[in-house]
Enzyme design. Structure first.
Site, PDB file in Angstrom:
ATOM      1  N   LEU A   1       0.862  -1.184   0.000  1.00 20.35           N
ATOM      2  CA  LEU A   1       0.000   0.000   0.000  1.00 20.35           C
ATOM      3  C   LEU A   1       0.896   1.231   0.000  1.00 20.35           C
ATOM      4  CD1 LEU A   1      -2.867   0.743   2.555  1.00 20.35           C
ATOM      5  CD2 LEU A   1      -0.873   2.231   2.459  1.00 20.35           C
TER       6      LEU A   1
ATOM      7  N   ASP B   1       0.377   5.735  -1.439  1.00 21.36           N
ATOM      8  CA  ASP B   1      -0.373   6.989  -1.351  1.00 21.36           C
ATOM      9  C   ASP B   1      -1.885   6.816  -1.201  1.00 21.36           C
ATOM     10  OD1 ASP B   1       2.165   7.518  -2.252  1.00 21.36           O
ATOM     11  OD2 ASP B   1       1.546   8.851  -3.865  1.00 21.36           O
TER      12      ASP B   1
ATOM     13  N   GLN C   1      -2.964   3.581  -3.409  1.00 18.33           N
ATOM     14  CA  GLN C   1      -2.119   2.874  -4.361  1.00 18.33           C
ATOM     15  C   GLN C   1      -1.890   1.448  -3.858  1.00 18.33           C
ATOM     16  OE1 GLN C   1       0.023   4.479  -7.282  1.00 18.33           O
ATOM     17  NE2 GLN C   1      -2.080   5.159  -7.173  1.00 18.33           N
TER      18      GLN C   1
ATOM     19  N   TYR D   1      -1.362   5.730 -11.278  1.00 19.44           N
ATOM     20  CA  TYR D   1      -0.686   6.475 -10.227  1.00 19.44           C
ATOM     21  C   TYR D   1      -1.655   7.399  -9.498  1.00 19.44           C
ATOM     22  CZ  TYR D   1       4.068   4.884 -11.354  1.00 19.44           C
ATOM     23  OH  TYR D   1       5.201   4.127 -11.518  1.00 19.44           O
TER      24      TYR D   1
ATOM     25  N   ARG E   1       2.838  14.544 -12.085  1.00 22.50           N
ATOM     26  CA  ARG E   1       1.866  13.573 -11.581  1.00 22.50           C
ATOM     27  C   ARG E   1       1.076  14.094 -10.367  1.00 22.50           C
ATOM     28  NH1 ARG E   1       7.030  11.281 -11.008  1.00 22.50           N
ATOM     29  NH2 ARG E   1       7.868  11.244  -8.879  1.00 22.50           N
ATOM     30  N   ASP E   2       0.140  13.238  -9.940  1.00 23.20           N
ATOM     31  CA  ASP E   2      -0.623  13.375  -8.688  1.00 23.20           C
ATOM     32  C   ASP E   2      -1.589  14.563  -8.717  1.00 23.20           C
ATOM     33  OD1 ASP E   2       1.232  11.402  -8.050  1.00 23.20           O
ATOM     34  OD2 ASP E   2       2.482  12.750  -6.867  1.00 23.20           O
TER      35      ASP E   2
ATOM     36  N   GLU F   1       5.861  16.004  -4.963  1.00 24.24           N
ATOM     37  CA  GLU F   1       4.819  15.003  -5.150  1.00 24.24           C
ATOM     38  C   GLU F   1       3.564  15.382  -4.364  1.00 24.24           C
ATOM     39  OE1 GLU F   1       6.533  10.841  -6.412  1.00 24.24           O
ATOM     40  OE2 GLU F   1       6.779  11.119  -4.245  1.00 24.24           O
TER      41      GLU F   1
END
Length: 497
Positions: free
Chosen positions: A46, A48, A64, A107, A168-169, A224
């Site tokens: 496991l 984010d 995730q 992601y 990302r994210d 991030e």
């Protein structure tokens, strides 16, 4: 020990047999470090928290997930449903890596509601023939029948000019009738930042507005999991920078998570703000995400773990968990994190002791337990230092030490049992803004979360002691301290798989 080749890391869950998965699940369930009231994977790794939202009377929390082992491999989203952010029902896989855009991993991303419909925006990870990274931002829509539909092509097919594929994210939010997506990015010169996109409709065109201008122009090589929200009339930007060098007691972990508070101009994208402040001063906290709960409180959940770190459960086929939910407020220009009020429903019984500790008294009360909530009120402190030894035995203890003159608070897990690797040092410390008067501590089978002075500081860590390490002890260096200690046993929370 399994050798995790690239092929093994990117093997699909759909290509495994039911027998293989059941064997792995049985192995994981034998672990003595399994948690009782934290979200944790049934198998695999496991990381984010993703897609947090309160929608149509229920909470949805995803994370995730690489299901086949305790390594970072082909990522899925695994989802839970809850009525209270305490008791969860397993919903199973929410998003699969099943398109050419997310073929090498679904992601991180976020959930949002638009005109009564639930949407997700997430980063699709694709690798080309030379294993080069290709990053895009995809929209998924939950239809009336509950099915999740990916809207292709991607809403943001590639990073804009001047940025690398470390892009990302996305966290989507609404402001003044428009949708915005804040995304973590890396500039072409390999420095970190956050950028902003704008849209009139989630299924329409997403326009690049630019980079959020802060004073942190050379602050790590990648930001991030950014999260923007307003709280108490202030703009808050939360993010997890990578590549920050340690400074005294700050920035001691491999990667950090923190925030800045100020004012963001949505026309110029200039943000005036205070200093970057770490959200957690413990060992294991990263990639937090927030949501608004049913009472309009801002709530944060983090990943209780770190990238590029090996944990004692890796060899057992699983790793990591999520933190308990924390309510955020701004006081004296800083974020405070308090355990969500619904966590009180975990309490199954109560013991209370009122007394004092001094340098000769090593145990205030014969408390025992592996899973509990401990509330400590310091009524009068004449000691130069106080130590609380939790999950203690003759050989092991997780120590919280407070030095009165300097207001230094230290968490030491030198004798906490098995330790993750690599980690610099066995202690983390922070200086409190005010004298220590209150501690609220959540201990689970293999974790500890310490809330100081109603959330003025928080220290989160995984610990891996033996089952016999179940005592609570108090000691002082000199002088005496009057305490009120209340222990609430937590027997565990049933989670229907």
């Amino acid at each position: 020990m399994t050798e995790w080749t690239r092929d093994k890391r990117y093997r699909k869950l759909e290509d495994t047999t039911a027998e293989e998965l059941e064997t792995l699940k049985e192995t994981v369930q034998l672990s003595r470090y399994r948690q009782t009231y934290h979200i944790q994977p049934s198998t695999g790794l496991l990381n984010d928290p993703n897609g947090l939202i309160y929608f149509n009377g229920a909470y949805y929390v995803a994370h995730q997930w690489f299901p086949l082992g305790a390594v970072h491999g082909l990522k899925y989203w695994y989802q839970y449903k809850s009525k209270d952010l305490v008791h969860y029902e397993h919903q199973g896989v929410l998003l699969n890596p099943d398109t050419s855009y997310d073929s090498h991993g679904v992601y991180s991303g976020s959930a949002f509601e638009y005109e009564g419909t639930l949407y997700y925006m997430y980063t699709g990870n694709h690798r080309d023939a030379e294993w080069g990274r290709e990053s895009s931002q995809l929209i998924a829509k939950v239809n009336d029948d509950g099915q999740v539909e990916k809207l292709l092509p991607p809403a943001i097919p590639h990073p804009p000019a001047g940025y690398t594929q470390h892009f990302r994210d996305p966290k989507v939010f609404e402001r003044d009738g428009k949708l915005y997506a804040i995304i973590g990015a890396q500039r072409a010169n390999e420095t970190g930042c956050a950028v902003l996109y704008e849209a009139e409709h989630p299924e329409g065109s997403w326009t690049f507005k630019g980079e959020i201008q802060t004073s942190l122009t050379d602050f790590g090589y990648m930001w991030e999991c950014p999260d923007y929200f307003q709280l108490n009339g202030k703009d808050v930007l939360v993010f997890s920078p990578q590549g920050i060098a340690p400074e005294a007691e700050r920035y001691q972990n491999i990667y950090q998570s923190g925030y800045i508070i100020g004012e963001l101009n949505f026309e110029t994208l200039e943000m005036t703000h205070g200093e970057f402040i770490e959200l957690d001063n413990g060992f294991d906290f990263y990639a937090p995400q927030t949501l608004i709960d049913e009472a309009q409180r801002r709530v944060m959940i983090g990943w209780m773990g770190l990238p590029d770190t090996e944990y004692p459960t890796d060899c057992e086929g699983w790793a990591h968990c999520l933190t308990v939910p924390r309510t955020l407020t701004i006081e004296d220009g800083k974020l405070k994190q308090k355990p969500h009020m619904n966590l009180r429903s975990l309490r199954s019984n109560r013991e209370t002791a009122l007394g004092y500790a001094n340098k000769f008294l090593k145990q205030l009360h014969p408390y025992e337990g592996e899973q509990y909530e401990l509330v400590i009120d310091i009524l009068d402190n004449e000691a130069s230092a106080i130590e609380f030894h939790l999950r203690a035995s003759k050989d092991e203890a997780t120590v919280i030490r407070y030095e009165t003159d300097t207001q230094l608070l230290k968490l030491d897990r030198f004798d906490s049992g098995r330790l993750p690797t690599p980690v610099e040092g066995t202690a983390r410390q922070t200086y409190l803004d005010t004298p220590l008067r209150h501690l609220r501590i959540f201990v689970d089978t293999s974790s500890i979360e310490i809330f100081c002075n109603e959330g003025e500081r928080v220290l989160t860590s995984r610990i891996f002691p033996k089952k016999t390490a179940n005592k609570i002890k108090v000691a002082t260096d000199s002088g005496q301290v009057y305490l009120k200690m209340t222990k609430y046993d937590i027997e565990g929370v049933k989670q229907d798989a």
